[in-house]
Write a protein that holds these residues in place. Structure first.
Motif, short mmCIF file in Angstrom:
data_model
loop_
_atom_site.label_atom_id
_atom_site.label_comp_id
_atom_site.label_asym_id
_atom_site.label_seq_id
_atom_site.Cartn_x
_atom_site.Cartn_y
_atom_site.Cartn_z
N ALA A 181 -14.89 12.07 0.28
CA ALA A 181 -15.77 11.13 0.97
C ALA A 181 -15.04 9.83 1.32
CB ALA A 181 -16.99 10.82 0.09
N ASP A 182 -14.20 9.36 0.41
CA ASP A 182 -13.46 8.12 0.65
C ASP A 182 -12.28 8.35 1.60
OD1 ASP A 182 -15.16 6.83 -1.09
OD2 ASP A 182 -13.76 6.85 -2.78
N GLY A 183 -11.71 9.55 1.56
CA GLY A 183 -10.53 9.84 2.38
C GLY A 183 -9.23 9.46 1.72
N TYR A 184 -9.27 9.10 0.45
CA TYR A 184 -8.06 8.74 -0.27
C TYR A 184 -8.34 8.77 -1.78
CZ TYR A 184 -10.18 4.18 -1.20
OH TYR A 184 -11.01 3.19 -1.64
N GLU A 185 -7.28 8.66 -2.57
CA GLU A 185 -7.41 8.51 -4.02
C GLU A 185 -6.61 7.29 -4.45
OE1 GLU A 185 -7.82 9.93 -8.25
OE2 GLU A 185 -8.96 9.21 -6.53
N ALA A 186 -7.20 6.47 -5.28
CA ALA A 186 -6.52 5.32 -5.88
C ALA A 186 -6.74 5.40 -7.39
CB ALA A 186 -7.07 4.02 -5.33
N SER A 187 -5.66 5.36 -8.14
CA SER A 187 -5.80 5.50 -9.59
C SER A 187 -4.77 4.65 -10.30
CB SER A 187 -5.63 6.97 -10.01
OG SER A 187 -4.34 7.45 -9.66
N VAL A 188 -5.12 4.23 -11.50
CA VAL A 188 -4.22 3.46 -12.37
C VAL A 188 -4.12 4.20 -13.69
CG1 VAL A 188 -3.80 1.27 -13.53
CG2 VAL A 188 -4.87 1.28 -11.27
N GLY A 189 -2.91 4.59 -14.07
CA GLY A 189 -2.71 5.24 -15.36
C GLY A 189 -3.15 6.67 -15.43
N ASP A 190 -3.29 7.35 -14.30
CA ASP A 190 -3.75 8.74 -14.33
C ASP A 190 -2.64 9.69 -14.79
OD1 ASP A 190 -5.41 10.93 -14.00
OD2 ASP A 190 -4.93 11.17 -11.88
N ARG A 191 -1.48 9.62 -14.15
CA ARG A 191 -0.36 10.48 -14.54
C ARG A 191 0.49 9.82 -15.62
NH1 ARG A 191 4.91 10.98 -12.95
NH2 ARG A 191 4.68 9.43 -11.30
N HIS A 192 0.63 8.50 -15.52
CA HIS A 192 1.42 7.73 -16.49
C HIS A 192 0.69 6.41 -16.70
CE1 HIS A 192 4.65 5.33 -18.23
NE2 HIS A 192 5.34 6.45 -18.42
N SER A 193 0.57 5.99 -17.95
CA SER A 193 -0.25 4.82 -18.27
C SER A 193 0.19 3.54 -17.56
CB SER A 193 -0.25 4.59 -19.79
OG SER A 193 1.07 4.33 -20.26
N GLU A 194 1.46 3.47 -17.16
CA GLU A 194 1.96 2.23 -16.57
C GLU A 194 2.16 2.31 -15.06
OE1 GLU A 194 5.49 1.15 -18.64
OE2 GLU A 194 4.50 0.98 -20.60
N ILE A 195 1.72 3.44 -14.47
CA ILE A 195 1.92 3.64 -13.03
C ILE A 195 0.58 3.73 -12.30
CG2 ILE A 195 2.86 5.19 -11.26
CD1 ILE A 195 4.98 3.71 -12.86
N ALA A 196 0.49 3.07 -11.15
CA ALA A 196 -0.68 3.16 -10.29
C ALA A 196 -0.27 3.83 -8.98
CB ALA A 196 -1.26 1.77 -10.01
N GLY A 197 -1.23 4.44 -8.31
CA GLY A 197 -0.92 5.11 -7.06
C GLY A 197 -2.09 5.11 -6.09
N ILE A 198 -1.77 5.12 -4.83
CA ILE A 198 -2.76 5.27 -3.76
C ILE A 198 -2.24 6.37 -2.85
CG2 ILE A 198 -3.93 4.16 -1.81
CD1 ILE A 198 -3.24 1.45 -3.17
N SER A 199 -3.07 7.36 -2.57
CA SER A 199 -2.61 8.49 -1.77
C SER A 199 -3.67 8.89 -0.75
CB SER A 199 -2.30 9.69 -2.68
OG SER A 199 -1.74 10.76 -1.94
N ALA A 200 -3.21 9.35 0.41
CA ALA A 200 -4.10 9.82 1.46
C ALA A 200 -3.57 11.13 2.03
CB ALA A 200 -4.23 8.77 2.58
N PRO A 201 -4.44 12.00 2.50
CA PRO A 201 -3.99 13.27 3.06
C PRO A 201 -3.35 13.08 4.44
CG PRO A 201 -6.35 13.06 3.33
CD PRO A 201 -5.91 11.89 2.52
N VAL A 202 -2.35 13.90 4.72
CA VAL A 202 -1.73 13.95 6.04
C VAL A 202 -2.14 15.29 6.65
CG1 VAL A 202 0.41 13.98 7.36
CG2 VAL A 202 0.21 12.53 5.32
N PHE A 203 -2.84 15.24 7.76
CA PHE A 203 -3.32 16.46 8.41
C PHE A 203 -2.50 16.77 9.66
CE2 PHE A 203 -7.19 14.91 6.24
CZ PHE A 203 -7.46 16.03 5.47
N GLN A 204 -2.24 18.05 9.87
CA GLN A 204 -1.62 18.48 11.11
C GLN A 204 -2.67 18.37 12.23
OE1 GLN A 204 -0.47 22.40 9.79
NE2 GLN A 204 1.66 21.77 9.52
N PRO A 205 -2.24 18.40 13.49
CA PRO A 205 -3.19 18.27 14.59
C PRO A 205 -4.33 19.29 14.58
CG PRO A 205 -0.97 17.95 15.40
CD PRO A 205 -0.84 18.39 13.96
N ASP A 206 -4.10 20.48 13.99
CA ASP A 206 -5.16 21.48 13.94
C ASP A 206 -6.09 21.30 12.74
OD1 ASP A 206 -3.63 22.27 11.79
OD2 ASP A 206 -3.26 24.31 12.51
#
Length: 242
Positions: A181-206
């Protein structure tokens, strides 16, 4: 005197600095065709580009002459064979790194954080491309690293937007529904307690999921305003894929 449109056309709104207005308008006609459009009428083209029909007709005449547009017996207009020829040339010379790396570098320049391009590889995600943050304190992932799906911002994006991984959602259906619904994920400490990340999908034209574009940083440097930068970069990258 020629009439002046009350509402600017899309081409005029997004005119190329130092460019040619007529070329911008002709290209806006080609861009008016969307997925599923076999052909468009003159009225539809005028509505989508916000150009006068008389202007559209003049531009279509040039595009048809060059093979970019085909006029059908019905009077509607379709994309012409020149587009297929150019697509074949583009596909033959396409190099993913020449497309991905400039986008990652621009994202790092805009945020000062590390940017990576992750693709699914079985039950893991592979870091295919990466540009490091200039800061001495950063996460130290590398190109070629395999990271788990379902952990970290990039992993969660790949799960959320890949239909083949729907079974993974049973672990957290509500969370993955929110990511879509948001179109992205933002998380703090999900994979590693001291790392934060913001990620979005990359779609091909189809519409097929190609990758996850991820910005990572130490948790104490996380800023929500970077979400916009990541979303913009992911959209720009998707437009450049064949």
């Amino acid at each position: 005197m020629p009439r002046k449109s009350v509402t600017e056309s899309l081409a005029d709104e997004n005119a190329a600095p130092g460019g040619v207005a007529a070329v911008d308008r002709a290209l806006s006609l080609l861009a008016a065709f969307r997925d599923g459009d076999d052909a468009l009428s003159l009225a539809e083209l005028a509505e989508r580009t916000r150009l006068y029909k008389s202007t559209v007709l003049r531009l279509l005449a040039s595009l048809e002459h060059a093979g970019w547009i085909t006029r059908l017996d019905s009077g509607r207009f379709a994309i012409g064979p020149a587009a297929a020829r150019l697509n074949a040339v583009y596909a033959q010379g396409f190099s993913l790194d020449r497309v991905v790396m400039p986008v990652l570098r621009a994202l790092v320049a805009a945020t000062g954080e590390s940017a990576a391009y992750h693709v699914r590889q079985g039950r893991d995600r592979l870091c295919l491309y990466r540009v490091d943050s200039p800061h001495p304190v950063r996460d130290h992932a590398r190109v070629g690293d395999l990271l788990p799906l379902g952990k970290g911002a990039g992993g969660r994006v790949l799960v959320a937007f890949d239909p083949e991984l729907a079974v993974w959602e049973r672990r957290d259906r509500v969370h993955y529904a929110r990511v879509r619904a948001d179109g992205y994920e933002a998380s703090v400490g999900d994979r590693h307690s001291e790392i934060a990340g913001i990620s979005a999908p990359v779609f091909q034209p189809d519409g097929t999921l190609a990758a996850a574009l991820t910005l990572t940083m130490p948790a104490h440097r996380y800023q929500e305003r970077y979400v916009k930068d990541v979303l913009t970069a992911a959209r720009n990258l998707g437009r450049r894929l064949p």
